[in-house]
Design an enzyme around this catalytic site. Structure first.
Site, PDB file in Angstrom:
ATOM      1  N   LYS A 172      49.439  44.863  45.760  1.00  0.00           N
ATOM      2  CA  LYS A 172      48.666  43.823  46.444  1.00  0.00           C
ATOM      3  C   LYS A 172      47.987  42.932  45.401  1.00  0.00           C
ATOM      4  O   LYS A 172      47.087  43.374  44.694  1.00  0.00           O
ATOM      5  CB  LYS A 172      47.605  44.428  47.380  1.00  0.00           C
ATOM      6  CG  LYS A 172      46.958  43.362  48.252  1.00  0.00           C
ATOM      7  CD  LYS A 172      45.488  43.584  48.341  1.00  0.00           C
ATOM      8  CE  LYS A 172      44.537  42.489  48.099  1.00  0.00           C
ATOM      9  NZ  LYS A 172      44.824  41.123  47.977  1.00  0.00           N
ATOM     10  N   GLU A 247      39.775  49.774  36.614  1.00  0.00           N
ATOM     11  CA  GLU A 247      39.345  48.917  35.496  1.00  0.00           C
ATOM     12  C   GLU A 247      38.456  47.841  36.089  1.00  0.00           C
ATOM     13  O   GLU A 247      38.900  47.062  36.937  1.00  0.00           O
ATOM     14  CB  GLU A 247      40.559  48.290  34.798  1.00  0.00           C
ATOM     15  CG  GLU A 247      41.363  49.275  33.980  1.00  0.00           C
ATOM     16  CD  GLU A 247      40.575  49.914  32.861  1.00  0.00           C
ATOM     17  OE1 GLU A 247      39.547  49.359  32.442  1.00  0.00           O
ATOM     18  OE2 GLU A 247      40.976  51.002  32.414  1.00  0.00           O
ATOM     19  N   CYS A 281      37.950  39.777  31.505  1.00  0.00           N
ATOM     20  CA  CYS A 281      37.104  40.974  31.584  1.00  0.00           C
ATOM     21  C   CYS A 281      36.577  41.355  30.199  1.00  0.00           C
ATOM     22  O   CYS A 281      35.537  41.988  30.088  1.00  0.00           O
ATOM     23  CB  CYS A 281      37.876  42.131  32.205  1.00  0.00           C
ATOM     24  SG  CYS A 281      39.446  42.407  31.405  1.00  0.00           S
ATOM     25  N   GLU A 382      27.152  41.036  35.056  1.00  0.00           N
ATOM     26  CA  GLU A 382      28.384  40.287  34.803  1.00  0.00           C
ATOM     27  C   GLU A 382      28.349  38.965  35.567  1.00  0.00           C
ATOM     28  O   GLU A 382      28.093  38.944  36.765  1.00  0.00           O
ATOM     29  CB  GLU A 382      29.611  41.098  35.238  1.00  0.00           C
ATOM     30  CG  GLU A 382      30.901  40.413  34.851  1.00  0.00           C
ATOM     31  CD  GLU A 382      32.153  41.154  35.299  1.00  0.00           C
ATOM     32  OE1 GLU A 382      32.215  41.570  36.473  1.00  0.00           O
ATOM     33  OE2 GLU A 382      33.065  41.317  34.467  1.00  0.00           O
TER      34      GLU A 382
END
Ligand code: NAP
Length: 480
Positions: A172, A247, A281, A382
């Site tokens: 997906k 992750e 990331c 973040e």
């Protein structure tokens, strides 16, 4: 305009409701329409993968690898077009997109070769005439859920080891950028992957993610994305004892010491903080600078930041494309406002770009906040955009303490010419990926990839470590 279908049991499903994929640099442009999959489609996809597993897992490894290799050749033959499509759907610049498509092709080739090197262990027994060995076997149907920021490389680095190890897959992609993953699926289909081995479903993460976690044939889930969703997947998947690999986010520091190669350090920090619109990331979002060069470094970094050109990534000379969508832009702008309250006006940037072509996209200035308190929200949370917090450190030890005072531990970098400091950093830094005198972002596929603390959970991805997730050992004791 092309309608991109889902791929279930070797068939392309091209009818049904669709969702739009718009160009974040020019929202007038619909890059494609994607057929919306349902939870029932995920069930069908997982059943097809379950049915295909016995034959695929019994297929010789080199034969599985040959299909991956052929898919890499097909992607390579369409290289420029696929990269351009990525720029239009995700916003990163065309050179960045080309780098990513090249990486996906290399990943497919690397793991194609692993099909001939899928080794186990053979050791001497303590007993006479006992032959003992352990072989690796595929684990079954795996669900892969991927983000938009590396819309080709991340699907590639999950798919390639999963398939070559003999697993079957339901993939997906992120709704914001599904075409790049579609192109890999298409290439694998054309390369002759048997029906049911790979299934591809696009649509709402909430609906399809839940269906993937609940699908009966599922044995494992590899997810890359945000921390909250990763934690939810882990909690739900654990109830069924599914193997998970997560992750997730980061707040990656670059430590800049007085003995660094000054100009290279400025370039490395600017590169890691702002390129790909800070949407990597592994991007640097905290620069922790030693006191004795702090003022000079911040001044030089500000000058470098001002020179960065923001615009449509298909145009020559552009360094930074737009944020991926309106939601991402809003998050970035909200954090800039938080930063202004916490650290005062930014030294550079701080605004959405408007006027002319900018009005049609989600463009934001690369933004530099200086003298940020290490505990400020912009130094702890973040943002996933081109916003850098610069923090002053007394010395190396202080910089390490600040760098490690984070719930995240994905990547980290140090800029120094002192080899002892390098090793103190290597052994003391709480992160899964370290760079020295390089940007914190920019990893290759031949070594393990992944973080520690809240950034990652489960076995690492890529390199030889990929098979720690995508295979299991079977140990055999044999008396002859
Ligand atoms: P995200 O919102 O968590 O989405 C990631 C994927 O999960 C998408 O395919 C999304 O589908 C799907 N999803 C959404 N809700 C779900 C649910 N309830 N259950 C299951 N799946 C669901 O993350 P993103 O915004 O795409 O990516 C940015 C994040 O990824 C950042 O935090 C970044 O640090 C992280 N990231 C980490 C790494 C790494 O290797 N550590 C690499 C790249 C990115 P939809 O798109 O349909 O919502």
């Amino acid at each position: 305009m092309q309608t991109f279908g889902n791929y279930i049991n070797g068939e392309w499903i091209t009818s049904g409701d669709t969702f739009e994929n718009r160009n974040p640099a020019n929202t007038d442009e619909v890059v494609g329409l994607h057929v919306k999959a349902s939870a029932a489609d995920v069930e069908k996809a997982a059943d097809a993968a379950g049915a295909a597993f016995p034959k695929w897992s019994a297929t010789a490894g080199p034969a599985r690898g040959a299909i991956l290799f052929k898919a890499a050749e097909i992607l390579d033959s369409r290289f420029d077009a696929i990269a351009a499509e990525m720029t239009r759907e995700e916003g990163k610049t065309y050179p960045e997109a080309k780098g990513e498509v090249r990486r996906s092709i290399n990943i497919l080739r690397y793991f194609a070769g692993e099909g001939s090197r899928f080794t186990g262990h053979l050791v001497p027994s303590e007993r006479d005439r006992v032959h003992m060995f352990a072989i690796r076997k595929a684990i079954g149907v795996v669900g892969l859920i991927t983000p938009w920021n590396f819309p080709s490389a991340i699907p590639a680095w999950k798919l390639a080891p999963a398939l070559v190890a003999g697993n079957t897959v339901v993939l997906k992609p992120a709704s914001a950028a599904p075409i790049s993953a579609y192109r890999i699926v298409e290439a694998l289909h054309e390369a002759g992957l048997p029906k049911g081995v790979l299934n591809f479903v696009g649509g709402s993460g909430g609906t399809l993610g839940k269906a993937i976690v609940e699908a009966k044939p599922m044995k494992a889930i590899s997810f890359t994305g945000s921390v909250d969703i990763g934690k939810w997947i882990h909690a739900e998947a654990s109830k069924r004892m599914l193997r998970t690999q997560l992750e997730m986010g980061g707040k990656n520091p670059t430590i800049v010491l007085a003995d660094c190669d000054f100009n290279a350090a400025v370039e490395n920090v600017a590169n890691a903080a702002y390129f790909s619109t800070g949407q990597k990331c592994t991007a640097t979002s905290r620069a922790i600078v030693e006191d004795s060069i702090y003022d000079k470094f911040v001044a030089a970094l500000a000058e470098r930041t001002k020179k960065l050109k923001v615009g449509n990534g298909m145009e020559a000379g552009i360094d930074i494309g737009p944020a991926v969508d309106e939601g991402a832009l809003k998050t970035i702008l909200d954090y800039i406002e938080i930063g202004k309250k916490e650290a005062g006006a930014p030294l550079v940037g701080g605004n959405r770009l408007t006027g002319g072509a900018y009005d049609k996209g989600y463009f934001v200035e690369p933004t530099l906040f200086a003298d940020v308190n290490e505990n400020a929200r912009i130094a702890q949370e973040e943002i996933f955009g081109p916003v850098l917090a610069v923090i002053r450190a007394k010395d190396f030890e202080d910089a390490m303490r600040i760098a490690n005072a984070s719930p995240f531990g994905l990547s980290a970098s140090v800029q120094t010419s002192n080899v002892s400091r390098v090793f103190d950093f290597v052994y003391g830094m709480e992160a899964g990926l370290l760079t020295v005198n390089l940007p914190s972002a920019g990893v290759e596929y031949q070594l393990p990839f992944g973080g520690t603390k809240e950034s990652s959970f489960g076995p690492k991805e890529q390199g030889p470590a990929a098979f720690d997730f995508y295979s299991d050992y079977k140990t055999i004791y044999l008396k002859y």
